[in-house]
Design an enzyme around this catalytic site. Sequence first.
Site, short mmCIF file in Angstrom:
data_model
loop_
_atom_site.label_atom_id
_atom_site.label_comp_id
_atom_site.label_asym_id
_atom_site.label_seq_id
_atom_site.Cartn_x
_atom_site.Cartn_y
_atom_site.Cartn_z
N TYR A 31 1.33 1.74 12.64
CA TYR A 31 1.16 0.76 13.72
C TYR A 31 -0.25 0.21 13.69
CZ TYR A 31 0.04 -0.99 18.38
OH TYR A 31 -0.41 -1.77 19.41
N SER A 70 -7.24 2.96 9.40
CA SER A 70 -7.13 2.58 10.81
C SER A 70 -7.54 3.79 11.65
CB SER A 70 -5.73 2.11 11.17
OG SER A 70 -4.76 3.11 10.91
N ILE A 124 -4.77 6.44 6.58
CA ILE A 124 -5.37 5.88 5.37
C ILE A 124 -4.25 5.46 4.43
CG2 ILE A 124 -6.79 6.37 3.33
CD1 ILE A 124 -8.36 8.34 5.07
N GLY A 125 -4.34 4.25 3.92
CA GLY A 125 -3.39 3.77 2.92
C GLY A 125 -4.04 2.68 2.10
N CYS A 143 3.81 7.45 9.80
CA CYS A 143 3.59 8.08 8.48
C CYS A 143 4.68 9.08 8.14
CB CYS A 143 2.21 8.73 8.42
SG CYS A 143 0.86 7.57 8.69
N ARG A 197 0.84 -1.20 0.00
CA ARG A 197 0.00 0.00 0.00
C ARG A 197 0.87 1.25 0.00
NH1 ARG A 197 1.56 2.22 4.29
NH2 ARG A 197 1.84 1.10 6.24
N GLY A 198 0.25 2.38 -0.33
CA GLY A 198 0.96 3.64 -0.26
C GLY A 198 1.21 4.04 1.18
#
Length: 222
Positions: free
Chosen positions: A75, A164, A150-151, A180, A69-70
């Site tokens: 965590y 998450s 968000i990813g 991040c 994912r980007g």
Amino acid sequence: MVEWRHLPGLSPYAETLAAMEARADAIARGEASEAIWLLEHPPLYTAGTSARAEDLVEPDRFPVFPVGRGGQYTYHGPGQRVVYVMLNVAERGHDVRCFVRGLEKWVIAALAEFNVTGEIRPGRVGVWVQRPDKGTSPDGAPQEDKIAAIGIKLRKWVSFHGISINVEPDLGHFSGIVPCGIRDHGVTSLVDLGLPVTMGDLDAALMATFDPAMARIGQSCG
């Protein structure tokens, strides 16, 4: 129709990832409906495609999983709601940026159910809350903490991975990474903000706000 599924207990990461990818492939082939999975993982770190080695501060603290994912390091752990979104982005406008913005709006709408004002910031994917109780930043603005990450990744225009949201995780577990890649801001949770929100409360809010937040992504990215 989107199938919603709650995964009980703590979902092992590798097995859950494999199942998620299989479901995304089935959706792309037209053999399965879109799906949203709500779950928790045991404590672990994930490394997105932009992860930098220096941002893994404690490499031996928890298992580390490189993922496609980007994003950078994140965590996952108990008390954090992970929302895996397997949705057809082609049917939502073929616009990845708008799709991610739609996910952000969805989280913001769900947080608003608890009178929490989530915000987005240019150059910072995810959802943030202002923390005036923590003082101000060097530019005089209120301090901000991240409450949701968000990813996503796309395969044949079907998304997987996702969101998450921190309900009541051990926030000390985030200290093993630079979350991040952002060093100037902290992380928070609904309970850290003083709200007695349960995982079930958040799930109900996510389900109630999903359609309004996500239905018109293809029409507008504003």
